[in-house]
Motif scaffolding. Sequence first.
Motif, PDB file in Angstrom:
ATOM      1  N   MET A 159       0.829  -1.202   0.000  1.00 46.99           N
ATOM      2  CA  MET A 159       0.000   0.000   0.000  1.00 46.99           C
ATOM      3  C   MET A 159       0.866   1.256   0.000  1.00 46.99           C
ATOM      4  O   MET A 159       0.550   2.246  -0.664  1.00 46.99           O
ATOM      5  CB  MET A 159      -0.933  -0.001   1.210  1.00 46.99           C
ATOM      6  N   LEU A 160       1.961   1.229   0.737  1.00 49.12           N
ATOM      7  CA  LEU A 160       2.832   2.402   0.828  1.00 49.12           C
ATOM      8  C   LEU A 160       3.379   2.803  -0.542  1.00 49.12           C
ATOM      9  O   LEU A 160       3.656   3.980  -0.790  1.00 49.12           O
ATOM     10  CB  LEU A 160       3.986   2.129   1.804  1.00 49.12           C
ATOM     11  N   SER A 161       3.507   1.837  -1.435  1.00 49.31           N
ATOM     12  CA  SER A 161       3.999   2.115  -2.788  1.00 49.31           C
ATOM     13  C   SER A 161       3.018   2.950  -3.596  1.00 49.31           C
ATOM     14  O   SER A 161       3.387   3.572  -4.590  1.00 49.31           O
ATOM     15  CB  SER A 161       4.287   0.790  -3.500  1.00 49.31           C
ATOM     16  N   GLN A 162       1.754   2.970  -3.157  1.00 48.97           N
ATOM     17  CA  GLN A 162       0.756   3.790  -3.859  1.00 48.97           C
ATOM     18  C   GLN A 162       1.104   5.276  -3.786  1.00 48.97           C
ATOM     19  O   GLN A 162       0.840   6.030  -4.723  1.00 48.97           O
ATOM     20  CB  GLN A 162      -0.637   3.529  -3.273  1.00 48.97           C
ATOM     21  N   LYS A 163       1.697   5.666  -2.680  1.00 48.50           N
ATOM     22  CA  LYS A 163       2.137   7.061  -2.546  1.00 48.50           C
ATOM     23  C   LYS A 163       3.205   7.379  -3.588  1.00 48.50           C
ATOM     24  O   LYS A 163       3.200   8.448  -4.207  1.00 48.50           O
ATOM     25  CB  LYS A 163       2.687   7.292  -1.135  1.00 48.50           C
ATOM     26  N   ASP A 164       4.116   6.411  -3.810  1.00 48.42           N
ATOM     27  CA  ASP A 164       5.161   6.592  -4.824  1.00 48.42           C
ATOM     28  C   ASP A 164       4.556   6.694  -6.225  1.00 48.42           C
ATOM     29  O   ASP A 164       5.060   7.429  -7.075  1.00 48.42           O
ATOM     30  CB  ASP A 164       6.156   5.428  -4.784  1.00 48.42           C
ATOM     31  N   THR A 165       3.487   5.949  -6.447  1.00 46.87           N
ATOM     32  CA  THR A 165       2.811   6.004  -7.749  1.00 46.87           C
ATOM     33  C   THR A 165       2.307   7.416  -8.035  1.00 46.87           C
ATOM     34  O   THR A 165       2.524   7.952  -9.128  1.00 46.87           O
ATOM     35  CB  THR A 165       1.612   5.027  -7.779  1.00 46.87           C
ATOM     36  N   ILE A 166       1.664   8.026  -7.047  1.00 45.83           N
ATOM     37  CA  ILE A 166       1.142   9.386  -7.214  1.00 45.83           C
ATOM     38  C   ILE A 166       2.281  10.370  -7.456  1.00 45.83           C
ATOM     39  O   ILE A 166       2.210  11.230  -8.346  1.00 45.83           O
ATOM     40  CB  ILE A 166       0.327   9.817  -5.972  1.00 45.83           C
ATOM     41  N   GLU A 167       3.354  10.246  -6.672  1.00 45.37           N
ATOM     42  CA  GLU A 167       4.499  11.149  -6.822  1.00 45.37           C
ATOM     43  C   GLU A 167       5.123  11.021  -8.212  1.00 45.37           C
ATOM     44  O   GLU A 167       5.488  12.019  -8.839  1.00 45.37           O
ATOM     45  CB  GLU A 167       5.559  10.847  -5.741  1.00 45.37           C
ATOM     46  N   MET A 168       5.239   9.785  -8.702  1.00 42.11           N
ATOM     47  CA  MET A 168       5.844   9.577 -10.012  1.00 42.11           C
ATOM     48  C   MET A 168       4.958  10.120 -11.132  1.00 42.11           C
ATOM     49  O   MET A 168       5.463  10.666 -12.120  1.00 42.11           O
ATOM     50  CB  MET A 168       6.135   8.088 -10.225  1.00 42.11           C
ATOM     51  N   LEU A 169       3.646   9.976 -10.967  1.00 47.02           N
ATOM     52  CA  LEU A 169       2.733  10.563 -11.957  1.00 47.02           C
ATOM     53  C   LEU A 169       2.933  12.072 -12.056  1.00 47.02           C
ATOM     54  O   LEU A 169       2.923  12.646 -13.147  1.00 47.02           O
ATOM     55  CB  LEU A 169       1.279  10.253 -11.576  1.00 47.02           C
ATOM     56  N   LYS A 170       3.123  12.712 -10.899  1.00 40.12           N
ATOM     57  CA  LYS A 170       3.360  14.165 -10.884  1.00 40.12           C
ATOM     58  C   LYS A 170       4.691  14.496 -11.556  1.00 40.12           C
ATOM     59  O   LYS A 170       4.772  15.418 -12.376  1.00 40.12           O
ATOM     60  CB  LYS A 170       3.361  14.676  -9.444  1.00 40.12           C
ATOM     61  N   GLU A 171       5.737  13.753 -11.208  1.00 36.66           N
ATOM     62  CA  GLU A 171       7.070  13.992 -11.773  1.00 36.66           C
ATOM     63  C   GLU A 171       7.086  13.841 -13.291  1.00 36.66           C
ATOM     64  O   GLU A 171       7.787  14.573 -13.997  1.00 36.66           O
ATOM     65  CB  GLU A 171       8.087  13.033 -11.146  1.00 36.66           C
ATOM     66  N   GLU A 172       6.297  12.877 -13.788  1.00 36.19           N
ATOM     67  CA  GLU A 172       6.275  12.599 -15.229  1.00 36.19           C
ATOM     68  C   GLU A 172       5.285  13.497 -15.975  1.00 36.19           C
ATOM     69  O   GLU A 172       5.120  13.374 -17.193  1.00 36.19           O
ATOM     70  CB  GLU A 172       5.889  11.131 -15.469  1.00 36.19           C
ATOM     71  N   GLY A 173       4.603  14.390 -15.246  1.00 39.12           N
ATOM     72  CA  GLY A 173       3.628  15.279 -15.869  1.00 39.12           C
ATOM     73  C   GLY A 173       2.371  14.565 -16.334  1.00 39.12           C
ATOM     74  O   GLY A 173       1.696  15.022 -17.256  1.00 39.12           O
ATOM     75  N   LEU A 174       2.040  13.452 -15.674  1.00 37.40           N
ATOM     76  CA  LEU A 174       0.905  12.632 -16.090  1.00 37.40           C
ATOM     77  C   LEU A 174      -0.284  12.690 -15.131  1.00 37.40           C
ATOM     78  O   LEU A 174      -1.351  12.169 -15.442  1.00 37.40           O
ATOM     79  CB  LEU A 174       1.347  11.164 -16.228  1.00 37.40           C
TER      80      LEU A 174
END
Length: 216
Positions: A159-174
């Motif tokens: 579940m904690l990896s879900q936070k990383d998913t959101i952060e990466m979406l922001k970083e990638e402009g997605l």
Amino acid sequence: MSNQEILDKLRDTIVTQNINGCAEAAKEALAAGLSAVESIENGLSVGMKIVGDKFEAAEIYLPQIMMSAKAMNAAMEVLTPELEKEQTGEGVGTAITYVQEGDIHDIGHRLVSTMLGANGFKIIDLGVDVANDKLMEEVAKNKGHKTILVGSALMTTSMLSQKDTIEMLKEEGLRDSVKVMFGGAPVSQSWIDEIGADATAENAADAARVALNLMK
């Protein structure tokens, strides 16, 4: 046998891991005029919720979970052709479904994917143990289309990896190009709010309703 009794039978065959009985109950449901969606939402999904609750309470263990999954799959072999016939219109969007990296619990994930498909979504099922890099690739491919990312995690660690998913979406402009819905036993609305996702759902039937609302 009444429609409710047939739905209860579907539910009970999931709970008791009755593989052959579950397939037969699915046939009975269709013969009685119940839709595939109703059979899943008010029969199979109810049974899987009970199984999930029992697993969480340590009343049953992984072998029983796997047998319930087999029972569900047997019923889905019967219901899937009917689901495809019941789908209407051009679809409401694309759902990228997956289980978070480090997690291989896919019963809820498969049921959610099925319910989303039954409600008109085009399904891209990435399977289990999916790395965030792979998610970014798939979201980027679908940029410009109505897309929802639907991730599942049964363990707190995944579940904690879900936070990383959101952060990466922001970083990638997605992030602005996709809606994000997370589910799984440890996922709560407060967690969704904390990490900046869009929604969660309590079960597969609820997931379909929530996803449809997000696509409006």
